[in-house]
Design a protein around this motif. Structure first.
Motif, PDB file in Angstrom:
ATOM      1  N   ILE A 146       0.844  -1.202   0.000  1.00 23.48           N
ATOM      2  CA  ILE A 146       0.000   0.000   0.000  1.00 23.48           C
ATOM      3  C   ILE A 146       0.877   1.248   0.000  1.00 23.48           C
ATOM      4  O   ILE A 146       0.673   2.174  -0.797  1.00 23.48           O
ATOM      5  N   LEU A 147       1.876   1.264   0.890  1.00 17.68           N
ATOM      6  CA  LEU A 147       2.774   2.419   0.945  1.00 17.68           C
ATOM      7  C   LEU A 147       3.539   2.595  -0.360  1.00 17.68           C
ATOM      8  O   LEU A 147       3.716   3.725  -0.841  1.00 17.68           O
ATOM      9  N   LEU A 148       3.981   1.498  -0.950  1.00 19.95           N
ATOM     10  CA  LEU A 148       4.686   1.559  -2.226  1.00 19.95           C
ATOM     11  C   LEU A 148       3.804   2.196  -3.300  1.00 19.95           C
ATOM     12  O   LEU A 148       4.246   3.093  -4.027  1.00 19.95           O
ATOM     13  N   THR A 149       2.579   1.737  -3.378  1.00 21.14           N
ATOM     14  CA  THR A 149       1.650   2.280  -4.374  1.00 21.14           C
ATOM     15  C   THR A 149       1.474   3.782  -4.177  1.00 21.14           C
ATOM     16  O   THR A 149       1.536   4.561  -5.131  1.00 21.14           O
ATOM     17  N   TRP A 150       1.270   4.197  -2.952  1.00 16.89           N
ATOM     18  CA  TRP A 150       1.062   5.616  -2.678  1.00 16.89           C
ATOM     19  C   TRP A 150       2.310   6.447  -2.941  1.00 16.89           C
ATOM     20  O   TRP A 150       2.230   7.526  -3.511  1.00 16.89           O
ATOM     21  N   PHE A 151       3.482   5.966  -2.524  1.00 20.00           N
ATOM     22  CA  PHE A 151       4.700   6.752  -2.755  1.00 20.00           C
ATOM     23  C   PHE A 151       5.110   6.773  -4.227  1.00 20.00           C
ATOM     24  O   PHE A 151       5.886   7.630  -4.633  1.00 20.00           O
ATOM     25  N   ARG A 152       4.584   5.837  -5.013  1.00 21.08           N
ATOM     26  CA  ARG A 152       4.799   5.910  -6.465  1.00 21.08           C
ATOM     27  C   ARG A 152       3.873   6.943  -7.090  1.00 21.08           C
ATOM     28  O   ARG A 152       3.998   7.257  -8.266  1.00 21.08           O
ATOM     29  N   GLY A 153       2.909   7.417  -6.312  1.00 24.69           N
ATOM     30  CA  GLY A 153       1.986   8.423  -6.816  1.00 24.69           C
ATOM     31  C   GLY A 153       0.709   7.841  -7.385  1.00 24.69           C
ATOM     32  O   GLY A 153      -0.031   8.532  -8.094  1.00 24.69           O
ATOM     33  N   ASP A 154       0.427   6.584  -7.074  1.00 26.14           N
ATOM     34  CA  ASP A 154      -0.769   5.927  -7.590  1.00 26.14           C
ATOM     35  C   ASP A 154      -1.827   5.803  -6.510  1.00 26.14           C
ATOM     36  O   ASP A 154      -1.512   5.745  -5.316  1.00 26.14           O
ATOM     37  N   ALA A 155      -3.067   5.743  -6.934  1.00 19.94           N
ATOM     38  CA  ALA A 155      -4.173   5.494  -6.013  1.00 19.94           C
ATOM     39  C   ALA A 155      -4.350   3.981  -5.878  1.00 19.94           C
ATOM     40  O   ALA A 155      -3.981   3.225  -6.772  1.00 19.94           O
ATOM     41  N   LEU A 156      -4.894   3.568  -4.762  1.00 24.06           N
ATOM     42  CA  LEU A 156      -5.235   2.157  -4.571  1.00 24.06           C
ATOM     43  C   LEU A 156      -6.610   1.920  -5.146  1.00 24.06           C
ATOM     44  O   LEU A 156      -7.545   2.676  -4.864  1.00 24.06           O
ATOM     45  N   THR A 157      -6.754   0.888  -5.931  1.00 19.01           N
ATOM     46  CA  THR A 157      -8.072   0.530  -6.427  1.00 19.01           C
ATOM     47  C   THR A 157      -8.313  -0.946  -6.177  1.00 19.01           C
ATOM     48  O   THR A 157      -7.392  -1.754  -6.273  1.00 19.01           O
ATOM     49  N   PHE A 158      -9.538  -1.252  -5.814  1.00 18.54           N
ATOM     50  CA  PHE A 158      -9.919  -2.628  -5.528  1.00 18.54           C
ATOM     51  C   PHE A 158     -10.850  -3.111  -6.622  1.00 18.54           C
ATOM     52  O   PHE A 158     -12.052  -2.870  -6.572  1.00 18.54           O
ATOM     53  N   PHE A 159     -10.269  -3.752  -7.636  1.00 19.30           N
ATOM     54  CA  PHE A 159     -11.006  -4.292  -8.782  1.00 19.30           C
ATOM     55  C   PHE A 159     -11.942  -3.260  -9.407  1.00 19.30           C
ATOM     56  O   PHE A 159     -12.998  -3.605  -9.931  1.00 19.30           O
ATOM     57  N   ASP A 188      -3.981   8.559  -3.195  1.00 27.28           N
ATOM     58  CA  ASP A 188      -2.711   8.575  -2.475  1.00 27.28           C
ATOM     59  C   ASP A 188      -2.633   9.807  -1.583  1.00 27.28           C
ATOM     60  O   ASP A 188      -2.885  10.914  -2.023  1.00 27.28           O
ATOM     61  N   PRO A 189      -2.276   9.604  -0.305  1.00 22.85           N
ATOM     62  CA  PRO A 189      -2.199  10.728   0.624  1.00 22.85           C
ATOM     63  C   PRO A 189      -0.825  11.406   0.633  1.00 22.85           C
ATOM     64  O   PRO A 189      -0.640  12.382   1.345  1.00 22.85           O
ATOM     65  N   PHE A 190       0.122  10.864  -0.133  1.00 20.34           N
ATOM     66  CA  PHE A 190       1.489  11.376  -0.124  1.00 20.34           C
ATOM     67  C   PHE A 190       1.858  11.954  -1.478  1.00 20.34           C
ATOM     68  O   PHE A 190       1.287  11.574  -2.498  1.00 20.34           O
ATOM     69  N   GLN A 191       2.818  12.832  -1.468  1.00 23.09           N
ATOM     70  CA  GLN A 191       3.413  13.293  -2.712  1.00 23.09           C
ATOM     71  C   GLN A 191       4.293  12.154  -3.235  1.00 23.09           C
ATOM     72  O   GLN A 191       4.940  11.473  -2.445  1.00 23.09           O
ATOM     73  N   PRO A 192       4.330  11.939  -4.547  1.00 18.45           N
ATOM     74  CA  PRO A 192       5.213  10.897  -5.073  1.00 18.45           C
ATOM     75  C   PRO A 192       6.658  11.155  -4.614  1.00 18.45           C
ATOM     76  O   PRO A 192       7.120  12.291  -4.586  1.00 18.45           O
ATOM     77  N   ASP A 193       7.313  10.065  -4.239  1.00 19.68           N
ATOM     78  CA  ASP A 193       8.684  10.155  -3.747  1.00 19.68           C
ATOM     79  C   ASP A 193       9.416   8.905  -4.233  1.00 19.68           C
ATOM     80  O   ASP A 193       9.315   7.841  -3.632  1.00 19.68           O
ATOM     81  N   ARG A 194      10.153   9.053  -5.348  1.00 19.62           N
ATOM     82  CA  ARG A 194      10.813   7.904  -5.963  1.00 19.62           C
ATOM     83  C   ARG A 194      11.818   7.219  -5.055  1.00 19.62           C
ATOM     84  O   ARG A 194      11.828   5.983  -4.975  1.00 19.62           O
ATOM     85  N   PRO A 195      12.683   7.957  -4.355  1.00 26.18           N
ATOM     86  CA  PRO A 195      13.629   7.257  -3.472  1.00 26.18           C
ATOM     87  C   PRO A 195      12.926   6.446  -2.372  1.00 26.18           C
ATOM     88  O   PRO A 195      13.306   5.313  -2.087  1.00 26.18           O
ATOM     89  N   PHE A 204      12.929   2.305  -1.899  1.00 27.34           N
ATOM     90  CA  PHE A 204      13.289   1.639  -0.652  1.00 27.34           C
ATOM     91  C   PHE A 204      12.168   0.702  -0.205  1.00 27.34           C
ATOM     92  O   PHE A 204      12.418  -0.454   0.174  1.00 27.34           O
ATOM     93  N   ILE A 205      10.932   1.175  -0.261  1.00 27.39           N
ATOM     94  CA  ILE A 205       9.786   0.349   0.138  1.00 27.39           C
ATOM     95  C   ILE A 205       9.650  -0.842  -0.800  1.00 27.39           C
ATOM     96  O   ILE A 205       9.338  -1.955  -0.367  1.00 27.39           O
ATOM     97  N   ARG A 206       9.912  -0.635  -2.084  1.00 23.91           N
ATOM     98  CA  ARG A 206       9.825  -1.748  -3.049  1.00 23.91           C
ATOM     99  C   ARG A 206      10.827  -2.846  -2.684  1.00 23.91           C
ATOM    100  O   ARG A 206      10.506  -4.035  -2.767  1.00 23.91           O
ATOM    101  N   GLU A 207      12.026  -2.459  -2.289  1.00 22.96           N
ATOM    102  CA  GLU A 207      13.028  -3.448  -1.876  1.00 22.96           C
ATOM    103  C   GLU A 207      12.553  -4.229  -0.646  1.00 22.96           C
ATOM    104  O   GLU A 207      12.678  -5.452  -0.594  1.00 22.96           O
ATOM    105  N   LEU A 208      12.015  -3.516   0.335  1.00 25.68           N
ATOM    106  CA  LEU A 208      11.506  -4.184   1.542  1.00 25.68           C
ATOM    107  C   LEU A 208      10.339  -5.117   1.211  1.00 25.68           C
ATOM    108  O   LEU A 208      10.265  -6.241   1.722  1.00 25.68           O
TER     109      LEU A 208
END
Length: 183
Positions: free
Chosen positions: A105-118, A125-132, A136-140
């Motif tokens: 969920i955090l990865l999706t939001w920090f990529r700048g995408d909204a969560l959608t359920f089907f 997304d409640p955050f500004q996109p933040d690639r770094p 990091f979250i993608r690695e975790l």
């Protein structure tokens, strides 16, 4: 007095979550079949996110059932150390099942995408996109996903060991009940 087997609903959720974990892992690589920019690649990620949210929702139900119904006692033939290892393994599985969707969920939001359920609902997304941060979250998220596959594999091997070597009922407690009726 604890039951000698898990309830039918606990068993069903166990196997549904197993299928979802394996399917989500497969979807992770499914996007690689399509080039960047291909709408099919986006559809694979849309499915990954939707099924990940489904996993999170079913996990909440599974944890609630575990608190309400408990778990069967481990066989008396198991040593104290074996019982502790089994409990630690289950705790680690639950921990990874909880942390992986949160990271997703955090990865999706920090990529700048909204969560959608089907496509049924969307959570912006409640955050500004933040690639770094997203990287990091993608690695975790990936490490935790690899960890759950390894741990689930060890869990399955332990269940098979109990069935074939120890010849106790550990595996049977999570298998669906056999029907005695005929058609």
């Amino acid at each position: 007095m604890p039951s000698q087997a898990y309830s039918s609903s606990q068993k069903a959720l166990h196997w549904i979550l197993f299928v979802l974990v394996v399917g989500l892992y497969g979807l992770t690589y499914g996007g690689d079949f399509f080039p960047r920019g291909d709408p099919n690649r986006g559809a694979v990620w849309w499915l990954h996110i939707s099924f990940g949210l489904l996993l999170a929702a079913l996990l909440i139900v599974r944890v609630a059932l575990r608190f309400v119904r408990g778990a069967p006692e481990l066989p008396a033939s198991m040593s104290v150390i074996e019982k502790r290892v089994a409990r630690a393994g289950h705790l680690a599985l639950y921990g990874l099942l909880i942390i992986i969707p949160i990271l997703g969920i955090l990865l999706t939001w920090f990529r700048g995408d909204a969560l959608t359920f089907f496509g049924l609902f969307t959570i912006p997304d409640p955050f500004q996109p933040d690639r770094p941060t997203a990287g990091f979250i993608r690695e975790l998220h990936g490490l935790a996903a690899n960890g759950i596959l390894i741990l689930a594999g060890l869990h399955a091997l332990a269940a098979l060991w109990h069935y074939f070597v120890r010849k106790d009922d550990v595996l049977q407690r999570m298998l669906p009940e056999r029907s005695t009726t005929t058609i």
